[in-house]
Design an enzyme around this catalytic site. Structure first.
Site, PDB file in Angstrom:
ATOM      1  CD  GLU A  67     -36.761 -23.852 -17.520  1.00  0.00           C
ATOM      2  OE1 GLU A  67     -37.202 -24.101 -18.640  1.00  0.00           O
ATOM      3  OE2 GLU A  67     -35.923 -24.568 -16.943  1.00  0.00           O
ATOM      4  CB  ALA A  68     -40.247 -20.166 -13.251  1.00  0.00           C
TER       5      ALA A  68
END
Lengths: 348, 256
Positions: free
Chosen positions: B51-52
């Site tokens: 998700e980063a």
């Protein structure tokens, strides 16, 4: 006198000039390259009544909450030391009523910054949260946490979040020039959006580089100088988190923090030693090496692993070759005029 | 005598669910280990998203956080959170793997808090992070958790992440994308799915050494039985060797 062209200053000066009591403060970094020294300095200066934005809180949020700087927290994820039996400054402060917290999802928190960055007043987000307690149980934002509107195009009910424009962003990057052009690479998270949605920006960096370095790699710049208020050079400025290309996460330092953070007294003792006991990052690293050996720090220095450079060269420095021909059409100016005239495209 | 432990069984059972060439959004910990194991065994072309912003890395070492340098090592892209969320929102991510403090019979998850008043929680857990988004937008949600009746509860203290909500077609009616939803729950005792009409949790496979009653004993609500309950093949020699030597050689998850 302050040099009008250079924004270089110390962390102490930057925080004192650009962070005020009662501000909305956003931590720009997401899980890595955490602006640790800027956070420490906010705690040292005992800023009060902050509304803190953090996409994902680790030791940074714990320190600011533990130091009593924060009244309100807006986040998607907070840290917890020691699992179910452990604890955290956030949990302790929620329990004693000194902190209120508003929970969002990653998508929604990021959307609030994107809206703020664009200058919009809200952003549409997926409707899935409407059936969860993130939507139903609200804290200090109340009605203003989410709003449902009717889409003017599809006539469907859609979920929205309000934009965020924090007063000040603190953010750590790999490198910047003295004007404030900030370059960051790796997993980008919501770092650029956090900075660009904010009214003021304090950049700390591992190193200040020549303006020419920035000009040779403009694709790495995430915050342009004209948006930046202060540039602070802080080697090891994100320790114990990782900065890609500089150092890895320091597991030893993390473990020491984790053990301390399980109780309020433990965290206080840790902060007395590492935050309040060190006037700046240089002193912090010196102390860390004195206590744990220089080898601990050497062991986490990153080994170089270079990206292939991007070729910014253009094919020509002029569109006319040395025969006087335009390169894409292969004709001279005279021939071009003839063609245009024959087709009736040349007037006057 | 068993030659493997609970965590190893869970990671191996989860890895087997990921087919080659699919896309999977994962966090850190056991879900990441399962994706790594799949990539190193039967699914070399598995595309993993963090998700980063890390997309399709070659995972040579276990990431500690969702943004650390391992999540984009020799990756196709080191992008933003928006890039990854957009990929999910446009329906291009097949799987997500989640954990949670509490789960109910419809696969709804709580990772936020324990207690009655969410403003003053008895225990504050991390929160949604990307869990709510991934489970809302990815096609198939898988949950890895220890089989424990304190986790498998009748009623959640807080709904962080939507599963099949109240069962039946309530998920689709609520506006969540049609065709998405909880797919497998993988514990150290069994693999469960959801009965297609009621959307109640149902045991479909039992790991070696466990009976349906053992699983029910560690579950706070009544489980359904699949007509045919399979015996989960026990961890293979090569699965265990790759898990121990290449995925988690330092024993962060599987112990030493």
């Amino acid at each position: 006198m302050i040099n009008p062209k250079s924004k270089i200053m110390t962390a102490k000066e930057a925080i004192s000039r650009f962070v005020n009591d009662g501000d909305q403060l956003i931590i720009g970094n997401y899980t890595v390259s955490t602006c640790a020294e800027l956070v420490f300095e906010v705690a040292r200066q005992q800023k009060k009544a902050l509304t803190l934005y953090s996409q994902s809180g680790i030791f940074d949020v714990e320190i600011l909450v533990g130091a009593g700087c924060v009244d309100k927290l807006i986040s998607t994820y907070v840290y917890r030391a020691g699992g179910k039996e452990g604890g955290s400054a956030v949990e302790r402060s929620l329990k004693d009523g000194s902190l209120s917290m508003e929970d969002y999802t990653n998508f929604q928190y990021n959307a609030r910054l994107m809206a703020g960055m664009h200058g919009f007043s809200f952003m549409q987000v997926p409707e899935g949260s409407m059936v969860t307690d993130l939507f139903k149980r609200r804290s200090f934002m109340g009605e203003g946490k989410y709003k449902i509107i009717r889409c003017p195009y599809t006539d469907k009910e859609i979920l929205t979040v309000p934009s965020a424009n924090p007063d000040v962003c603190i953010v750590h990057v790999q490198r910047a020039d003295k004007y404030g052009n900030a370059q960051y690479w790796g997993a980008m998270g919501s770092v650029a959006a956090a900075a660009l949605s904010s009214k003021r920006i304090i950049v700390s960096c591992e190193e200040i580089v020549d303006h020419e370095i920035i000009k040779s790699s403009p694709h790495l710049t995430i915050i342009p100088a004209f948006r930046v208020d202060a540039v602070v050079e802080i080697p090891w400025g994100a320790h114990p988190s990782e900065v890609v290309g500089y150092y890895n996460l320091d597991k030893v330092a993390y473990a020491l923090f984790l053990m301390s953070d399980m109780t309020g007294d433990g965290l206080k003792a840790w902060m007395d030693q590492w935050v309040f006991g060190c006037p700046n990052r240089h002193a912090y690293i010196e102390k860390y090496m004195a206590e744990n050996g220089a080898r601990t720090i050497d062991a986490i220095r990153a080994k170089a692993y270079y990206s292939a450079p991007a070729n910014y060269g253009s094919a020509f420095d002029s569109c006319w070759d040395n025969q006087g021909r335009e390169r894409t059409m292969g004709v001279t100016m005279e021939e071009l005029n003839t063609i245009l005239e024959e087709r009736g495209l040349l007037r006057g | 005598m068993k030659t493997y432990n609970h965590m190893e069984m869970m990671i191996i059972a989860a890895a087997r669910e990921l087919e080659n060439g699919s896309t999977a959004a994962v966090g850190t910990g056991a879900p990441c280990a399962a994706a790594m194991l799949a990539q190193k065994t039967h699914a070399p072309d598995l595309i993993i998203l963090f998700e980063a912003g890390g997309i399709s890395p070659r995972l040579v070492d276990m990431p500690i956080s969702v943004g650390d340098s391992r999540t984009f090592h020799q990756a196709s892209k080191a992008g933003t959170m928006g890039d990854v969320m957009d990929a999910c929102a446009r329906g291009t991510v097949d799987y997500t793997f989640l954990g949670g403090a509490q789960i109910d019979r419809y696969g709804n998850l709580n990772s936020t808090m324990i207690g009655r008043d969410h403003k003053k929680p008895k225990v504050r857990f991390p929160g949604s992070g990307g869990a709510n988004d991934f489970a809302s937008l990815c096609w198939r949600t898988m949950v890895m958790t220890v089989q424990d009746k304190r986790r498998f509860v009748e009623k959640l203290d807080f709904i962080t992440t939507p599963g099949w909500l109240d069962g039946g077609n309530s998920r689709e009616q609520s506006g969540l994308p049609r065709g998405t939803g909880p797919y497998r729950i993988i514990t150290h005792m069994a693999v469960m799915d959801f009965e297609p009409v009621s959307k109640r949790m149902r045991v479909i496979s039992l790991h070696p050494g466990y009976s349906f009653d053992d699983v029910q004993e560690e579950c706070g609500f009544e489980l359904l039985r699949s007509e045919i309950i399979l015996d989960t093949p026990k961890p293979g020699v090569s699965e265990l060797e790759i898990l121990r030597k290449e995925v988690d050689p330092r024993g962060y998850l599987i112990g030493r």
